[in-house]
Design an enzyme around this catalytic site. Structure first.
Site, PDB file in Angstrom:
ATOM      1  N   SER A  37       8.297  86.785  31.946  1.00 63.29           N
ATOM      2  CA  SER A  37       8.381  88.111  32.572  1.00 63.29           C
ATOM      3  C   SER A  37       9.698  88.800  32.241  1.00 63.29           C
ATOM      4  O   SER A  37       9.817  90.019  32.369  1.00 63.29           O
ATOM      5  CB  SER A  37       8.226  88.000  34.088  1.00 63.29           C
ATOM      6  N   ALA A  59      12.536  84.899  42.165  1.00 63.77           N
ATOM      7  CA  ALA A  59      12.286  83.547  41.650  1.00 63.77           C
ATOM      8  C   ALA A  59      11.184  83.535  40.583  1.00 63.77           C
ATOM      9  O   ALA A  59      10.213  84.287  40.692  1.00 63.77           O
ATOM     10  CB  ALA A  59      11.907  82.626  42.809  1.00 63.77           C
ATOM     11  N   PRO A  60      11.349  82.726  39.531  1.00 61.71           N
ATOM     12  CA  PRO A  60      12.486  81.823  39.253  1.00 61.71           C
ATOM     13  C   PRO A  60      13.688  82.493  38.573  1.00 61.71           C
ATOM     14  O   PRO A  60      14.681  81.845  38.307  1.00 61.71           O
ATOM     15  CB  PRO A  60      11.864  80.775  38.327  1.00 61.71           C
ATOM     16  N   GLY A  61      13.567  83.793  38.256  1.00 65.86           N
ATOM     17  CA  GLY A  61      14.740  84.488  37.724  1.00 65.86           C
ATOM     18  C   GLY A  61      14.564  85.187  36.395  1.00 65.86           C
ATOM     19  O   GLY A  61      15.545  85.490  35.721  1.00 65.86           O
ATOM     20  N   GLY A  62      13.321  85.467  35.998  1.00 66.24           N
ATOM     21  CA  GLY A  62      13.088  86.140  34.714  1.00 66.24           C
ATOM     22  C   GLY A  62      13.775  87.489  34.623  1.00 66.24           C
ATOM     23  O   GLY A  62      14.405  87.815  33.616  1.00 66.24           O
ATOM     24  N   ASP A  90      14.556  86.033  47.281  1.00 64.77           N
ATOM     25  CA  ASP A  90      13.265  85.346  47.202  1.00 64.77           C
ATOM     26  C   ASP A  90      13.353  84.056  48.003  1.00 64.77           C
ATOM     27  O   ASP A  90      14.377  83.370  47.965  1.00 64.77           O
ATOM     28  CB  ASP A  90      12.897  85.022  45.745  1.00 64.77           C
ATOM     29  N   ASP A 108      12.649  87.686  52.915  1.00 66.64           N
ATOM     30  CA  ASP A 108      11.505  88.509  52.526  1.00 66.64           C
ATOM     31  C   ASP A 108      12.011  89.761  51.806  1.00 66.64           C
ATOM     32  O   ASP A 108      12.827  90.513  52.348  1.00 66.64           O
ATOM     33  CB  ASP A 108      10.727  88.901  53.787  1.00 66.64           C
ATOM     34  N   ASP A 155       9.572  92.809  40.736  1.00 70.31           N
ATOM     35  CA  ASP A 155       8.317  92.439  40.075  1.00 70.31           C
ATOM     36  C   ASP A 155       7.493  91.581  41.035  1.00 70.31           C
ATOM     37  O   ASP A 155       7.127  90.461  40.717  1.00 70.31           O
ATOM     38  CB  ASP A 155       8.604  91.696  38.762  1.00 70.31           C
ATOM     39  N   LYS A 203       1.043  96.746  40.101  1.00 70.05           N
ATOM     40  CA  LYS A 203      -0.155  96.081  39.602  1.00 70.05           C
ATOM     41  C   LYS A 203      -1.320  97.074  39.540  1.00 70.05           C
ATOM     42  O   LYS A 203      -1.462  97.942  40.405  1.00 70.05           O
ATOM     43  CB  LYS A 203      -0.516  94.890  40.496  1.00 70.05           C
TER      44      LYS A 203
END
Length: 369
Positions: free
Chosen positions: A198, A231-234, A250, A270, A287, A316
């Site tokens: 991502s 998360a995970p950090g893209g 996250d 949150d 994202d 989305k």
């Protein structure tokens, strides 16, 4: 095979992701109607381009007035001058020139040539041929004084789009209304250090939404940024590699490699409830897999409340009527900013090359002149 390939034609050619032809067609119909032009679209599923048929004068008007960056689903756009049939013809360049010559008054002396294909597996097999064909075609165009001897960035660009080995579409675009990338495709390499693929979406978004000559001012080391749903950090990775200090929000775990940089503070909270303690955040990115209307409202509220200066986020897409849905999301954001905001703003949205079933949106307050 489409009618435009078999016959004469004028109009607009728009390149898009395969499978999104209907959305691209719905958008161009809507936007041209706003200009008072009422043509019709022709396309086929998975061909990765749309032909909008209209009169030559109308196509010229659209090429000048309809800004590519204001289109969500179109990656590249050019005014169509006509089709070329090259099957069994040795001198293909002459066939292209036959189409261009009668219209030279329209584009004058072109400053660059772009030969390409739609973004499909079948068409991409022609990429090597396109590169080879560009050389003799460029020479022939210069000989006919259709193309400048050296690239001229401020002159129109000529387009030759090979839709299959036997047929091409020929046209032009204006220098102020074109993409820097062939086919509108920003090709990026996946970094080994990035925690997820991502990451390429945000990398592309920075290149598409922030002009190169403004990067030093708007995207630089030392800035404060927030990544919601990190998360995970893209996406956090792209902020870190640009030297920013990041609050990654996250409940899930972040990649250890990012935490070791010392530039990331992981906040397990949150994303819809978090707000920064200080009003010193330049960039907000997000994202999250959530309802688009909810994400759009959240991003807008950050801007309105002064919690960030610019935002990049994904929305989305539904399975059907995607253009209508996108228009609704963007109209909601615009209305909220116009009603509650006190400053001029900019909103851009694009179905990026690295996007799949989502679009990427950029929001910012414009500096007062």
């Amino acid at each position: 095979m489409s009618e435009i390939v078999n016959g004469r034609g004028s109009g607009i050619v728009l390149l898009c992701r395969a499978g999104f032809e209907g959305d691209c067609a719905a958008e161009i119909q809507d936007k041209t109607a706003e200009l008072g032009v009422y043509g019709y679209c022709q396309t086929q599923p998975e061909q990765a381009y749309v032909t909008y048929h209209c009169q030559h004068e109308e196509a010229e008007h659209i090429a000048r007035k309809l800004t590519l960056k204001d289109l969500v689903f179109a990656r590249e756009m050019f005014a169509l001058l006509g089709p070329v049939k090259v099957a069994g013809i040795e001198d293909r360049a002459s066939e292209v020139i036959k189409v261009l010559k009668p219209h030279q008054e329209t584009f004058g002396l072109a400053g660059e040539l772009r030969v390409g294909t739609p973004d499909t597996n079948e068409a991409n097999q022609l990429s090597k041929f396109c590169r080879k064909f560009s050389v003799p075609l460029r020479q022939a165009l210069r000989k006919e004084e259709l193309l400048s001897n050296k690239p001229l960035a401020k002159r129109p660009m000529l387009h030759v789009l090979f839709v299959n080995p036997a047929h091409a579409l020929v046209g032009y675009s204006y220098s102020y209304n074109q993409t820097l990338h062939n086919g509108g495709i920003v090709r990026l390499r996946m970094s080994k250090e990035a925690p997820s693929r991502s990451t390429l979406k945000l990398d592309e978004a920075f290149q598409v939404f922030v002009p190169e000559n403004e990067h030093e001012k708007r995207v630089h080391s030392g800035m404060k940024a927030v990544d919601l749903g990190a998360a995970p950090g893209g996406w956090t990775y792209q902020l870190v590699r640009r030297g920013m200090m990041v609050q990654a929000v996250d409940n899930g775990p972040m990649a250890e490699s990012l935490m070791e940089t010392g530039q990331v503070k992981h906040i397990q909270e949150d994303g819809f409830k978090f707000r920064p303690k200080r009003k010193n955040v330049t960039w907000l990115v997000c994202d999250m897999v959530e309802k688009p209307a909810r994400v759009g409202e959240l991003m807008t509220s950050w801007l309105l409340e002064g919690d960030c200066e610019e935002a990049i986020f994904n929305l989305k897409l539904p399975m059907r009527q995607r253009y209508a849905a996108v228009k609704g999301y963007l109209d909601q954001i615009k209305e909220q900013l116009q009603t509650e905001g006190t400053k001029p703003f900019e909103i851009q949205a694009k179905h990026l090359y690295h996007d799949r079933e989502e679009i990427t949106v950029h929001l910012r307050w414009l500096p007062r002149s």
